[in-house]
Design an enzyme around this catalytic site. Structure first.
Site, PDB file in Angstrom:
ATOM      1  N   CYS A 165     -22.973 -56.365  15.036  1.00 48.91           N
ATOM      2  CA  CYS A 165     -22.537 -57.734  15.308  1.00 48.91           C
ATOM      3  C   CYS A 165     -22.139 -58.488  14.051  1.00 48.91           C
ATOM      4  CB  CYS A 165     -23.623 -58.452  16.084  1.00 48.91           C
ATOM      5  SG  CYS A 165     -24.013 -57.541  17.591  1.00 48.91           S
ATOM      6  N   HIS A 305     -25.417 -67.659  14.090  1.00 52.12           N
ATOM      7  CA  HIS A 305     -25.374 -66.416  14.850  1.00 52.12           C
ATOM      8  C   HIS A 305     -25.908 -66.710  16.258  1.00 52.12           C
ATOM      9  CE1 HIS A 305     -24.940 -62.208  15.475  1.00 52.12           C
ATOM     10  NE2 HIS A 305     -26.213 -62.024  15.749  1.00 52.12           N
ATOM     11  N   GLU A 316     -33.462 -67.438  12.731  1.00 56.28           N
ATOM     12  CA  GLU A 316     -32.318 -68.046  12.045  1.00 56.28           C
ATOM     13  C   GLU A 316     -32.613 -69.498  11.681  1.00 56.28           C
ATOM     14  OE1 GLU A 316     -28.585 -67.824  14.133  1.00 56.28           O
ATOM     15  OE2 GLU A 316     -27.443 -68.426  12.353  1.00 56.28           O
ATOM     16  N   LYS A 337     -21.810 -69.261  20.987  1.00 56.40           N
ATOM     17  CA  LYS A 337     -22.131 -68.177  21.930  1.00 56.40           C
ATOM     18  C   LYS A 337     -22.674 -68.747  23.245  1.00 56.40           C
ATOM     19  CE  LYS A 337     -22.962 -64.460  18.577  1.00 56.40           C
ATOM     20  NZ  LYS A 337     -22.997 -65.114  17.265  1.00 56.40           N
ATOM     21  N   HIS A 342     -21.792 -63.334  23.570  1.00 53.96           N
ATOM     22  CA  HIS A 342     -21.850 -62.684  22.260  1.00 53.96           C
ATOM     23  C   HIS A 342     -20.753 -61.619  22.180  1.00 53.96           C
ATOM     24  CE1 HIS A 342     -23.074 -60.935  18.648  1.00 53.96           C
ATOM     25  NE2 HIS A 342     -24.321 -60.609  18.885  1.00 53.96           N
ATOM     26  N   PHE A 401     -27.411 -55.413  14.290  1.00 55.83           N
ATOM     27  CA  PHE A 401     -28.403 -54.343  14.373  1.00 55.83           C
ATOM     28  C   PHE A 401     -28.242 -53.444  13.141  1.00 55.83           C
ATOM     29  CE2 PHE A 401     -28.620 -54.226  19.338  1.00 55.83           C
ATOM     30  CZ  PHE A 401     -29.406 -55.354  19.323  1.00 55.83           C
TER      31      PHE A 401
END
Lengths: 414, 77
Positions: A165, A305, A316, A337, A342, A401
């Site tokens: 991502c 994010h 975050e 998002k 996402h 990831f």
């Protein structure tokens, strides 16, 4: 050594909110949701039955002729469509740069995964001789950027960045480096992703990463809200034309923003979970400020994010507080998002487009579905309604990831 | 549909041209600009349409519509 400044001279976007920049932006600042139930979905195959998916899209035959449609997986269609929008907006085709000085670096997390999924079915049912000659070119992650080079005769650097991502964020960083060092005059960059399929949804679902609010899809993506329960998969593309600032200025290009800082780090912690103390993400934000040569207090807006997972949004938030100290409570943070879902490897591309538009238009897109703010998420998240404010610097975070992080900082164009 | 028309249909789809632009003498490479990947895919479609196997070494001799129709006539079950 002289380091060149990097201008953003073109933008292209498509996602569940629309298939071009104007529609996407109009719907984003209106706080609309692009998340819908997937039509004709097989509930046996899809434990999660909704997504932020691109709708009513057919690529122009000028970009891919009909013969080629089935030969390239959807992420390639999206990349070409949004790249064409960005390139046309930039006027790059009228610039007189040598062809080998115009490149393309496009991020994608999974590439043509649905094509692999479908071809495995043919391979199992009909045997190896029925696997066609266009299978490999249909899914390889660098075919989106490869087709861009062929369409416009760009002979400069050309490859895909893949870091889950954070892919698009890293693609944009890599593109910026090439221009800063004078190795390229212009680069088409950003990301594209289209992997809404039975297998990917099943995989993300068994990680307990996805929201399962099948009965209220538009409320499912709710970053920083107490009831958030996982991310919503989306697809689309976000493409930017980056260009040598002085050369762009000299040719009279419109400069929408300047990419002034970027950094990339790793958590070195866990394959999928974020480091709870932000030991990767805090230095990522701090380094990007350092490279930009600005103080933390100068950042006005963070496009987070913010995926709407219980752990990720807290991590975050804590990282932003650790990096920005008291200023964290003064700046605005939003997660688009909440509206787009996402976009995985394309997220940093689309969200960089949002940052540039927020700077250019003086309005920050909201975090929708923020009804009961989590006590552990105590920043200003631009809840539910866009916020008008003349801002100078916007920061975009993307985390992937594998524990990989990207931060980009854009400055308003002059 | 007669054999030649069925072949022409597959070839015209592979080349993304109208069927009226394809005749018995049409050469796949010289006239239609098909590349080696196009050729493989097209031969796979012939195999499916006509339920036969076209050996890989044989495909190199099949350069025109009539080459294919002759091959199919000789090898039809």
């Amino acid at each position: 050594m002289k380091v060149n400044r990097v201008a953003v001279t073109g933008l292209g976007a498509m996602c569940g909110l629309g298939n071009n920049l104007d529609t996407v932006w109009k719907n984003a600042i209106a706080g609309k949701s692009g998340i819908t139930t997937i039509p004709d979905i097989d509930p046996e195959k899809y434990p999660v039955q909704f997504a932020g998916r691109v709708k009513d899209f057919e690529i122009s035959e000028n970009l891919l002729n009909k013969k080629e449609w089935a030969r390239f997986d959807t992420f390639i269609h999206y990349a070409l469509h949004s790249a064409d929008e960005a390139i046309k907006q930039s006027g790059l085709l009228e610039a007189d740069y040598p062809k080998e000085m115009i490149g393309s670096i496009i991020g994608t997390g999974l590439g043509g995964f649905p094509s692999i999924e479908n071809t495995v079915r043919i391979y199992d049912e009909k045997g190896p001789r029925r696997v066609g000659p266009f299978f490999i070119p249909s899914f390889i992650p660098n075919m989106a950027t490869g087709k861009i080079s062929m369409l416009y005769n760009f002979r400069g650097i050309n490859y895909a960045a893949s870091s889950a991502c954070a892919s698009a964020g890293h693609a944009i960083s890599a593109a910026a480096n090439e221009i800063m060092l004078g190795r390229q005059d212009a680069i088409i960059t950003g990301g594209s992703e289209a992997v809404i399929s039975g297998l990917t949804i099943s995989g993300f679902n068994s990680m307990k990463a996805l929201s399962r609010w099948n009965d209220r899809p538009q409320e499912a993506s709710r970053p920083f809200d107490t009831d958030r329960n996982g991310f919503v998969i989306g697809d689309g593309a976000g493409i930017l034309v980056l260009e040598n600032y002085d050369k762009a200025k000299a040719r009279g290009a419109t400069i929408y923003a300047e990419l002034v800082g970027h950094a990339s780090t790793a958590d070195a912690y866990h394959i999928t979970a974020p480091h709870p103390e932000g030991e990767g993400t805090v230095p990522c934000m701090l380094q990007s400020l350092k490279y930009a040569g600005i103080a933390a207090e100068q950042i006005d807006y963070i496009n987070a994010h913010g995926t709407s997972t219980p752990a990720g949004d807290i991590a975050e938030t804590n990282a932003i507080k650790a990096a920005f100290k008291e200023h964290a409570y003064k700046l605005d943070v939003s997660s688009t998002k909440s509206m787009t879902g996402h976009l995985l490897g394309a997220a940093g591309g689309l969200e960089s487009v949002f940052c540039v538009m927020a700077l250019k238009e003086g309005v920050m897109p909201p975090t929708i579905n923020l009804q009961n703010q989590d006590e552990a998420c105590d920043l200003n998240y631009v809840p539910n309604t866009a916020k008008k404010k003349d801002i100078q610097y916007a920061l975009n975070n993307s985390f992937g990831f594998g524990g990989t992080n990207s931060t980009l900082i854009f400055k308003k164009g002059s | 549909m007669e054999l030649e028309q069925r072949v022409i249909k597959i070839v015209s789809e592979a080349a993304n041209v109208e069927t009226s632009n394809v005749q018995a003498s049409t050469n796949f490479v010289d006239d239609l600009n098909l590349d080696s990947l196009d050729m493989v895919e097209m031969m796979m479609k012939m195999e499916e349409e006509f339920g036969i196997d076209i050996p890989e070494e044989k495909t190199e001799d099949l350069k025109t519509i009539s080459d294919v129709t002759n091959f199919l006539k000789q090898n039809a079950n």
